[in-house]
Design a protein around this motif. Structure first.
Motif: not given
Length: 360
Positions: A73-94
């Protein structure tokens, strides 16, 4: 005869003590901790009632179902600055069947929806938020309720900000929360028992602190007796607003009406008003203290704080040594997440992603 100017000046001086006494109590708060609009309250109530009605759906972590999911659950009031890092995190999920992503973005801010990432279509209906106000409580409850309704397999709910980054791979995070019997260093042998590869008892990883030098000032920020009788001072707690809770406790939060009526009250002490740091630890401590670890899995550095904000890491500080240091915990085998980082830390963090962060 006294001059008119003398009489006016003398009268003004006499009135100053009265004005001083009245000001703290009757002047409107300077903080954006104003009453939440009734339409927002009614929208939330409808959402929470829908989520609460699902109490009897699959919600127990002790189930034999191996497809338990983590809701991020991401709570934000600005851009998701680290979206590429998190996307990589989820892409590596089994498997994509082990997680869900939800984003509450302040609608008053133009937040970019990262195209081609796991975030793109995961934005939920949101309301305006202010730091140090009950709107942040509402936003978090909104995220929890949406995730409860969306997928009955959501078993853990991790609340994160746009300045949070992962410290491990998805595999490590999932294993630590769902299958590991050694991750929580504070658990007893009976709490680590397993059946069918799944632990029989799970706790919420939420910081709950009962002793803090500013606790009384924060408790009395709405008025000395404003929290009574529902929340006596000895039950008042403080902790990080970023936590990982079980579905059982997510439902406790969603169903609550009693404590919410107290914590949504506006404060008269703006400098001591941070309801988002008190509502969740107080509620869960009162509802199920033994079902919580009393510590969080999100590492934060409070040395050198500025205006109530934690220490913020910058690009020159990003290194493998920093990641290893941020992982260190006295309560668990490791912290799983960390905050807070400036947006320009993305490039050096991506440079460490495969070789350090996601290499467990």
């Amino acid at each position: 005869m006294f001059s008119t100017q003398f009489v006016l000046t003398f009268s003004l001086l006499l009135s100053l003590p009265i004005l001083f006494l009245l000001a703290p109590r009757f002047l409107p708060p300077r903080h954006p901790s104003v009453p939440i609009p009734l339409p927002d309250e009614l929208d939330d109530l409808s959402l929470f009632n829908r989520a609460a009605s699902l109490s009897n759906t699959f919600s127990h972590l002790s189930s034999k179902n191996p497809k338990l999911k983590i809701a991020f659950l991401f709570l934000t009031n600005s851009d998701l600055h680290f979206a590429p890092l998190w996307h990589h995190f989820f892409q590596n999920a089994p498997s994509k069947n082990l997680y869900n992503v939800y984003v509450h973005a302040d609608p008053s801010v133009n937040v970019t929806r990262p195209k081609g990432t796991v975030f793109e279509f995961r934005f939920i209906p949101a309301k305006k938020t202010y730091r140090g106000s009950p709107t942040l409580i509402s936003a978090t409850r909104r995220l929890l309720a949406t995730a409860v309704i969306d997928d009955p397999a959501n078993a853990f709910f991790a609340v994160l900000s746009q300045y949070c980054v992962p410290l491990h791979s998805f595999r490590y995070v999932y294993s630590s929360l769902v299958t590991s019997t050694t991750f929580d260093l504070t658990q007893s042998p009976s709490e680590s028992a397993q059946y069918g590869g799944v632990r029989l008892k799970y706790k919420s990883f939420i910081e709950i602190i009962s002793k803090n030098r500013s606790l009384w000032k924060r408790y009395a920020a709405r008025g000395r007796f404003a929290m009574m009788p529902e929340v006596p001072f000895e039950k008042f707690r403080v902790g990080s607003q970023f936590f990982v809770v079980t579905r059982k406790h997510a439902l406790v939060v969603i169903k609550d009406r009693t404590l919410w009526r107290k914590f949504k009250l506006p404060c008269y002490r703006d400098d001591e008003c941070f309801p988002e740091e008190h509502y969740f630890p107080t509620l869960l401590s009162m509802a199920d203290p033994n079902g919580c670890t009393h510590y969080t899995l999100t590492k934060v550095n409070w040395t050198g704080t500025v205006n109530g904000h934690p220490y913020t890491y910058r690009p020159p500080e990003i290194s493998a040594e920093l990641i290893y240091r941020l992982r260190q915990s006295n309560f668990s085998e490791s912290y799983l997440f960390a905050r807070k980082f400036t947006p320009d830390c993305l490039k050096p963090l991506m440079g460490l992603a495969d070789s350090v962060i996601f290499r467990d």
